[in-house]
Structure formats: C-alpha cells, structure tokens
Design a protein around this motif. Structure first.
Motif, PDB file in Angstrom:
ATOM      1  N   MET A   1       1.203   8.651   7.891  1.00  0.00           N
ATOM      2  CA  MET A   1       1.423   7.258   7.562  1.00  0.00           C
ATOM      3  C   MET A   1       1.114   7.053   6.085  1.00  0.00           C
ATOM      4  N   ASN A   2       1.886   6.249   5.452  1.00  0.00           N
ATOM      5  CA  ASN A   2       1.656   5.882   4.065  1.00  0.00           C
ATOM      6  C   ASN A   2       0.656   4.726   4.073  1.00  0.00           C
ATOM      7  N   TRP A   3      -0.629   5.050   4.101  1.00  0.00           N
ATOM      8  CA  TRP A   3      -1.678   4.056   4.298  1.00  0.00           C
ATOM      9  C   TRP A   3      -1.688   2.939   3.278  1.00  0.00           C
TER      10      TRP A   3
ATOM     11  N   ALA B   1       0.857   0.472   4.173  1.00  0.00           N
ATOM     12  CA  ALA B   1       0.483  -0.202   5.423  1.00  0.00           C
ATOM     13  C   ALA B   1      -0.631  -1.207   5.179  1.00  0.00           C
ATOM     14  N   LEU B   2      -1.536  -0.899   4.262  1.00  0.00           N
ATOM     15  CA  LEU B   2      -2.598  -1.838   3.918  1.00  0.00           C
ATOM     16  C   LEU B   2      -2.046  -3.006   3.105  1.00  0.00           C
ATOM     17  N   LYS B   3      -1.171  -2.712   2.158  1.00  0.00           N
ATOM     18  CA  LYS B   3      -0.584  -3.757   1.308  1.00  0.00           C
ATOM     19  C   LYS B   3       0.159  -4.798   2.141  1.00  0.00           C
TER      20      LYS B   3
ATOM     21  N   ARG C   1       1.286   5.139  -2.712  1.00  0.00           N
ATOM     22  CA  ARG C   1       0.969   4.436  -3.957  1.00  0.00           C
ATOM     23  C   ARG C   1       0.202   3.153  -3.680  1.00  0.00           C
ATOM     24  N   GLY C   2      -0.516   2.711  -4.695  1.00  0.00           N
ATOM     25  CA  GLY C   2      -1.125   1.396  -4.642  1.00  0.00           C
ATOM     26  C   GLY C   2      -2.332   1.281  -3.736  1.00  0.00           C
ATOM     27  N   ALA C   3      -3.129   2.323  -3.681  1.00  0.00           N
ATOM     28  CA  ALA C   3      -4.330   2.268  -2.842  1.00  0.00           C
ATOM     29  C   ALA C   3      -5.252   1.153  -3.314  1.00  0.00           C
ATOM     30  N   PRO C   4      -5.856   0.421  -2.380  1.00  0.00           N
ATOM     31  CA  PRO C   4      -6.806  -0.621  -2.771  1.00  0.00           C
ATOM     32  C   PRO C   4      -8.026   0.004  -3.448  1.00  0.00           C
TER      33      PRO C   4
ATOM     34  N   VAL D   1      -9.236  11.557  -5.954  1.00  0.00           N
ATOM     35  CA  VAL D   1      -8.058  10.692  -6.083  1.00  0.00           C
ATOM     36  C   VAL D   1      -7.144  11.333  -7.112  1.00  0.00           C
ATOM     37  N   THR D   2      -5.876  11.483  -6.757  1.00  0.00           N
ATOM     38  CA  THR D   2      -4.901  12.087  -7.654  1.00  0.00           C
ATOM     39  C   THR D   2      -3.718  11.150  -7.817  1.00  0.00           C
ATOM     40  N   GLU D   3      -3.260  10.989  -9.045  1.00  0.00           N
ATOM     41  CA  GLU D   3      -2.021  10.260  -9.300  1.00  0.00           C
ATOM     42  C   GLU D   3      -0.978  11.267  -9.727  1.00  0.00           C
ATOM     43  N   MET D   4       0.170  11.214  -9.089  1.00  0.00           N
ATOM     44  CA  MET D   4       1.250  12.129  -9.436  1.00  0.00           C
ATOM     45  C   MET D   4       2.292  11.364 -10.250  1.00  0.00           C
TER      46      MET D   4
END
Length: 70
Positions: free
Chosen positions: A1-3, A6-8, A35-38, A48-51
């Motif tokens: 799941m793209n958490w 899903a949170l956004k 993308r866009g983790a809280p 935490v990694t940003e690609m």
C-alpha cells in the motif's frame, strides 16, 4: 500500500498508523513507500530516503509496463 497517499486522502487514520507502528514487535521491520509522508511518520522512522528521477524509459517512448510502473 502506498501509505502516505492513503494517509493524505484519510483512507487510514494517522494516529492509528503511528500507534500500530509503535506497538509492533521490536524486531519487526516495516517499509513504507510513497510520496508526501506526514512529518510525524518521518520523525518516527529510522531511515527516510527521497528518490529523484534521473532518467526514465517513458521519455524515450517506452510505455508503462505491468509490474514496473503499476
């Protein structure tokens, strides 16, 4: 799941997700993608990694492929 998505969109409650992550067994690993983790999720994470896109076959006309892009 793209958490993060899903949170956004509030399909998942952030407080519940954070509580569940805190309650997991100490040796259990969790990988969250998207993308866009809280900020609260980022703060809780060990890594935490940003690609960033450097090159993609789509730019050369290659269509999206099952198992790769979806």
């Amino acid at each position: 799941m793209n958490w993060p998505v899903a949170l956004k969109h509030r399909y998942l409650d952030l407080a519940v997700v954070l509580a569940d992550l805190k309650a997991r067994p100490s040796q259990q690993h969790v990988v969250v993608t998207g993308r866009g983790a809280p900020e609260e999720l980022i703060e809780m994470a060990d890594t935490v990694t940003e690609m960033a896109l450097v090159k993609h076959a789509f730019a050369a006309g290659v269509k999206a492929q099952k198992g790769i892009e979806w």
